[in-house]
Design an enzyme around this catalytic site. Structure first.
Site, PDB file in Angstrom:
ATOM      1  N   LYS A  66       0.823  -1.216   0.000  1.00 26.71           N
ATOM      2  CA  LYS A  66       0.000   0.000   0.000  1.00 26.71           C
ATOM      3  C   LYS A  66       0.854   1.262   0.000  1.00 26.71           C
ATOM      4  O   LYS A  66       1.881   1.332   0.685  1.00 26.71           O
ATOM      5  CB  LYS A  66      -0.875   0.036   1.262  1.00 26.71           C
ATOM      6  CG  LYS A  66      -1.998  -0.982   1.304  1.00 26.71           C
ATOM      7  CD  LYS A  66      -2.822  -0.788   2.577  1.00 26.71           C
ATOM      8  CE  LYS A  66      -3.738  -1.964   2.858  1.00 26.71           C
ATOM      9  NZ  LYS A  66      -4.907  -2.025   1.976  1.00 26.71           N
ATOM     10  N   GLY A 105     -10.745  -2.966   8.903  1.00 31.20           N
ATOM     11  CA  GLY A 105     -10.384  -3.118  10.305  1.00 31.20           C
ATOM     12  C   GLY A 105     -11.556  -3.187  11.260  1.00 31.20           C
ATOM     13  O   GLY A 105     -11.388  -3.017  12.462  1.00 31.20           O
ATOM     14  N   ARG A 138     -23.244  -2.944  -3.436  1.00 32.19           N
ATOM     15  CA  ARG A 138     -24.593  -2.722  -3.971  1.00 32.19           C
ATOM     16  C   ARG A 138     -24.668  -1.393  -4.720  1.00 32.19           C
ATOM     17  O   ARG A 138     -25.348  -1.273  -5.738  1.00 32.19           O
ATOM     18  CB  ARG A 138     -25.621  -2.729  -2.838  1.00 32.19           C
ATOM     19  CG  ARG A 138     -26.001  -4.111  -2.386  1.00 32.19           C
ATOM     20  CD  ARG A 138     -27.363  -4.092  -1.695  1.00 32.19           C
ATOM     21  NE  ARG A 138     -27.714  -5.388  -1.148  1.00 32.19           N
ATOM     22  CZ  ARG A 138     -28.269  -6.383  -1.863  1.00 32.19           C
ATOM     23  NH1 ARG A 138     -28.537  -6.210  -3.147  1.00 32.19           N
ATOM     24  NH2 ARG A 138     -28.557  -7.529  -1.300  1.00 32.19           N
TER      25      ARG A 138
END
Lengths: 217, 295
Positions: B82, B154, B166
């Site tokens: 990351k 987390g 969705r």
């Protein structure tokens, strides 16, 4: 079973070749990887397909494709779900094509400790071209594709963290090289292995070549 | 022979190889080995899992290259890492290390509050988070070769992952059902590049692979996301914050393969030990939500 025999009866009244291809049914191993891409390619050729996650889905198939993905993941899942032996048995009697991770699974040895089908007399070297930042596209010369298309145009091959086919046994026909002497596509009897991903291209000649292998059996 | 390294087809292609798989957060080489043995299709190398980043507070940055290299040496599967949103130098460093994918991630503290990295300039592919179609297509416009819905990292609470999946998939269904003359106005309203909106409408899906992330803690959570229509899952804190990481990791991998088979899922879900201790989203203050980072 009866359902399978009925259409072949109808087919026998048609001129040879017409609709024959539609009779073929191909399984695509769908434990992990780009099985959708293979399926779409075959859909485009009018072939019946099924995603294979369990042994009983291997029945009544004319061939199987083992897609790209992670060979360790597929091997682990095939072992956990007790599929390895059934896949091996299937491969002894049917056409099987492995792309990238699939080619590794077909090989006898990959240089790693991992579950392999080991049906082809080849050894592979995983990630032979380096990590992802070294992944590439290249035009390959594949003379064998003339069987399905006389054009002899180069094949747009996509290599992603690709394996090399390091050694080949005496019964193995080499279909394509890269950098003059590195083997990236081979055929041995009813088995086909490619280091690259024809399913990621828009060129369906390798898929047609695999179908030709099945039909000419 | 032409030879093109790091083309968009090649960057997007690796994500296509990850499909139907699970990408796991790992903080040590030992974790990475456990993840690989359990069947992970890739690992995300980082110093702290999101649950700890959340608990510790402070500024969260790119991990120490030493740790990332050790993990790269340990496993044969792809290794991701990351960087902070907008921190293109962290991205340059990760590319120089040779990581296989960069996650420009809201889990780390953003370095730029207006701009994301221009990802087309890199040979290494990027994955980025999104909460809706507009955000996804802006990231793809900048060069992201893979998308993940953000969820809320987390927490072990899947509710945000569901909301975002969705939303993205619903936006696409809406886009496909509208008459063509409304598409420009729709593009404007969601702040997305028109050409990519047209492409998405034609494909009926995002132009790159779409995973789910943020709060997935059980095999059932993973299968839920797959049934909603994503193509694979990221599991962060959910594995190594649970009672039996190796077992749970393997179960999540199996659940993603058999996501549509309740009998298999029942078998897979048995006897996995304690899941991670969850934290309900509704108990987290608005300004502590990670998903709001990114623009």
């Amino acid at each position: 079973m009866g359902v399978r025999y009925l259409p072949s009866l109808i087919m026998s009244y048609l001129p040879s070749g017409v609709g024959k291809r539609n009779m073929i049914k191909i399984g695509i191993l769908a434990l992990q990887g780009d099985f959708d891409e293979h399926q779409k390619m075959l859909d485009g050729l009018g072939i019946n397909t099924i995603q294979v996650r369990k042994s009983n889905q291997l029945t009544n198939l004319d061939g199987l494709i083992i897609p790209g993905g992670e060979s360790t993941t597929m091997g682990k899942l095939a072992t956990d779900f007790q599929l390895m032996e059934d896949l091996r048995t299937f491969a002894m009697r049917h056409a099987v094509w492995g792309t990238c991770a699939g080619a590794i699974l077909l090989s006898k040895n990959s240089g790693h400790v991992q579950p392999l089908l080991g049906v082809m007399d080849i050894t592979t070297a995983r990630n032979a071209f380096g990590r992802q930042v070294e992944s590439f596209e290249i035009d390959l010369n594949v003379p064998a594709l003339k069987v399905v298309d006389p054009s002899d145009a180069p094949f747009p091959a996509i290599f992603i963290r690709a394996p090399l086919i390091e050694t080949t046994g005496p019964g193995v026909e080499i279909l394509a090289y890269i950098n003059d002497d590195q083997v990236v596509a081979v055929r041995e009897d009813q088995w086909l292995a490619t280091s690259f991903h024809p399913e990621l291209s828009t060129d369906n000649r390798f898929h047609r070549y695999f179908l030709e292998m099945i039909q000419s059996k | 022979m032409s030879n093109e390294v790091g083309s968009f087809a090649v960057k997007k292609g690796l994500a296509q190889m990850l499909k139907g798989g699970v990408i796991m957060d790992v903080v040590t080489p030992e974790h990475a080995r456990i993840a690989e043995d359990a069947g992970a299709c890739a690992v995300m190398a980082l110093e702290r899992v999101p649950a700890d980043i959340r608990a510790d507070g402070g500024v969260a940055r790119m991990s120490d290259p030493e740790l990332i290299l050790k993990i790269m040496d340990t496993v044969s599967i792809p290794v991701m890492a990351k960087c902070r949103i907008g921190h293109f130098v962290e991205a340059q460093i990760l590319e120089a290390l040779g990581v296989d994918y960069i996650d420009e991630s809201e889990v780390l503290t953003p370095a730029d509050e207006a701009n994301h990295i221009y990802k087309h300039d890199f040979k290494v592919p990027f994955v980025c988070g999104c909460r809706n179609l507009g955000e996804a297509l802006r990231r793809i416009g900048e060069g992201a070769a893979m998308i993940r819905t953000k969820g809320e990292a987390g927490t072990g609470d899947v509710v945000e992952a569901v909301r975002h999946a969705r939303q993205v998939l619903g936006d696409i269904r809406h886009l496909q059902s509208m008459p063509i003359e409304e598409v420009m106005s729709f593009s404007k309203s969601i702040g997305a590049p028109f050409e990519l909106v047209l492409e998405t409408r034609k494909l009926g899906k995002l132009p790159v692979v779409n995973f789910a992330a943020g709060g997935i803690a059980t095999p059932a959570d993973a299968a839920l996301m797959m049934q909603l229509g994503v193509e694979g899952v990221f599991v962060g804190s959910g594995i190594f914050k649970s009672g039996d990481p190796a077992k749970r990791a393997n179960a999540v991998v199996k659940a993603v393969t058999h996501f549509n088979d309740p009998k298999m899922l029942a078998e897979i879900s048995r006897n996995l030990g304690e899941p991670m201790v969850g934290r309900q989203i509704s108990s987290i203050a608005d300004n502590e939500l990670l998903a709001k980072r990114g623009w």
